[in-house]
Scaffold this active site. Structure first.
Site, mmCIF file in Angstrom:
data_model
loop_
_atom_site.group_PDB
_atom_site.id
_atom_site.type_symbol
_atom_site.label_atom_id
_atom_site.label_comp_id
_atom_site.label_asym_id
_atom_site.label_seq_id
_atom_site.Cartn_x
_atom_site.Cartn_y
_atom_site.Cartn_z
ATOM 1 N N HIS A 139 0.845 -1.182 0.000
ATOM 2 C CA HIS A 139 0.000 0.000 0.000
ATOM 3 C C HIS A 139 0.880 1.231 0.000
ATOM 4 O O HIS A 139 1.931 1.238 0.643
ATOM 5 C CB HIS A 139 -0.911 0.014 1.240
ATOM 6 C CG HIS A 139 -2.071 0.932 1.075
ATOM 7 N ND1 HIS A 139 -1.983 2.279 1.306
ATOM 8 C CD2 HIS A 139 -3.338 0.690 0.655
ATOM 9 C CE1 HIS A 139 -3.150 2.832 1.044
ATOM 10 N NE2 HIS A 139 -3.990 1.907 0.649
ATOM 11 N N ASP B 208 -7.967 -5.366 0.205
ATOM 12 C CA ASP B 208 -8.506 -6.223 -0.849
ATOM 13 C C ASP B 208 -8.125 -7.693 -0.708
ATOM 14 O O ASP B 208 -8.656 -8.539 -1.425
ATOM 15 C CB ASP B 208 -8.028 -5.724 -2.222
ATOM 16 C CG ASP B 208 -8.672 -4.406 -2.579
ATOM 17 O OD1 ASP B 208 -9.860 -4.267 -2.275
ATOM 18 O OD2 ASP B 208 -7.989 -3.536 -3.127
#
Ligand code: ACO
Length: 432
Positions: free
Chosen positions: A315, A372
């Site tokens: 991320h 996710d």
């Protein structure tokens, strides 16, 4: 560069370029984040800044969401995500993000009523679905239908003319996007669309429109409704990510809300952003098909000659853990147990996580599972097809996009977004 540590508004940093020195005001955020205001840099020195991917660039001042990526902190309007996921509904969180506070009981009633009364789609617009190929990806359908709302509701599209209509356009979009999302799915499987029912709440109605048929009503399960509710809350905002920045950039030209959100949906679609949840499941399914070789996939992800990336890992902001991933993993375990589902993809996901978290490549680069990584397994267990995963993300992210579009619109000093570039193409050449 000399940066005074004082917190006074007069705090400045000096930037010297060649023989020119400018004083940049230091902006301090609520949580003591520091930024240099370099808006005078070009006019005073002739230089611009270069920041590929905007990793070091704050594009705005915002009061909506706070993230501390080093410590895994995410708060909407000051409230920790963990508390919101546990105690509030998605509609309440949408109100919080868009209007700045959690609704009172009265406000919640009014807001819910507004959503229910605006959830139907114009009949002519429903007919547009018939002209799209049934193989359309639901994200393509959704973004096309959202911008098409500008054509059906022109009176709401121009808020310069009708500034009082802001709450109406927000309710229309929140209510209609959910209906459009479910219709996109029904069209993609060639089934007749199912109309929303007034008796159902926001998430219940979505599941009803997705899974009921003209002859069978979908039996709503509290755990399933709860899981979707939480997934939507966890996705509701994430400050200046790719899609939200897109919404703000488009909105900065004073484009209408429908057009700005439609652009955000397109930005979300990519596999490095919201499309990652679909990519994760496709990756896990292929590992299961190949006999569950989690180790081989990790080796491929580490191989610099291979463009493959471990989807659902890493991320831009979180460098410790993604607080949303922690909650999602708990929901995933709980739901699969309740539904009695034994999903080999979940086993592979857990193996990958275990190996990666001990591997130097992932440790050094601070790569952890993101939101996710487990959300797709939950959606799959509920029966939501893979190509709808990013649509669910879009439904969740909608209040955040609206909040940012509104915040920007309500800030009179907002300028049109227009970055600079460094031209590295051919020097002047003339036609022979
Ligand atoms: N698998 C393998 N290596 C990775 C991964 C990954 N998933 N993510 C990053 N890396 C490596 C890069 O190769 C790079 O290595 P290097 O320093 O040796 O060159 C290093 O880690 C840093 O990666 P960047 O691409 O510079 O990190 P950035 O912040 O630009 O990208 C991103 C973040 C796009 C999320 C990236 O981690 C990625 O592609 N992840 C997979 C896709 C994904 O899950 N996206 C969803 C994000 S969450 C969301 O949008 C809701």
């Amino acid at each position: 560069m000399d940066n005074s540590q004082s917190k006074q508004p007069s705090e400045t940093a000096e930037i010297t370029v060649g023989n020119k020195t400018i004083l940049c005001p230091v902006i301090t955020g609520t949580e003591n984040e520091k930024a240099l205001d370099i808006s005078q840099l070009r006019s005073k020195t002739g230089f611009v800044t270069y920041d590929d991917g905007f990793s070091n660039t704050a594009s705005c001042l915002s009061s909506i969401t706070y993230i501390d990526g080093e410590n895994g902190v995410l708060r909407y309007r000051g409230i920790p995500i963990e508390e919101l996921a546990e105690k509030r509904t998605f509609v309440e969180v949408a109100h919080l993000l868009i209007f700045g506070h959690l609704p009172s009981a009265d406000e919640r009633g009014v807001f819910s009523k507004l959503l229910t009364s605006n959830c139907m789609i114009h009949d002519n617009m429903v007919k547009l679905f018939d002209n799209l190929p049934s193989s359309s990806h639901p994200m393509a359908t959704l973004s096309a239908m959202v911008v098409t709302l500008s054509a059906y509701y022109p009176e709401l599209s121009n808020l310069e003319i009708n500034p009082g209509e802001i709450n109406q356009i927000i309710a229309e979009l929140l209510a209609k996007l959910r209906t459009l999302a479910a219709y996109s799915y029904k069209k993609s499987i060639g089934e007749p669309i199912i109309y929303p029912k007034r008796k159902y709440r926001y998430v219940e109605n979505f599941l009803h429109m997705m899974f009921s048929t003209p002859v069978d009503e979908y039996p709503l399960d509290k755990e399933v409704v709860d899981a979707i509710e939480k997934i939507l809350i966890l996705h509701a905002d994430h400050e200046q990510n790719c899609s939200t920045s897109t919404v703000r950039l488009v909105g900065s030209s004073k484009a209408n809300l429908f057009a700005s959100i439609s652009a955000g949906i397109c930005a979300l679609w990519g596999p490095l952003h919201g499309g990652a949840n679909q990519a994760v499941i496709e990756m896990l399914e292929s590992i299961v098909r190949d006999g569950g070789q989690a180790k081989r996939v990790i080796e491929r992800a580490k191989d610099k000659k291979d463009s493959f990336r471990l989807m659902g890992f890493g991320h831009r902001i979180y460098k410790n853990f993604d607080p949303r991933a922690k909650i999602i993993k708990e929901i995933c375990d709980k739901l699969l147990l309740k539904l009695g589902i034994n999903d080999p993809c979940l086993d592979v996901a857990k193996q990958i996580e275990e190996i990666a978290l001990k591997d130097d490549y992932f440790i050094e680069r601070k790569l952890y599972p993101n939101v996710d990584f487990y959300s797709g397994i939950i959606l799959r267990a509920i029966g939501i097809p893979t190509n709808m995963f990013t649509v669910i993300f879009a439904m969740g992210r909608l209040p955040g996009w609206i909040a940012h579009w509104k915040e920007q619109r309500d800030t009179p000093t907002t300028k049109i977004g227009r970055p600079r570039q460094i031209y590295v193409g051919a020097p002047i050449k003339h036609i022979e």
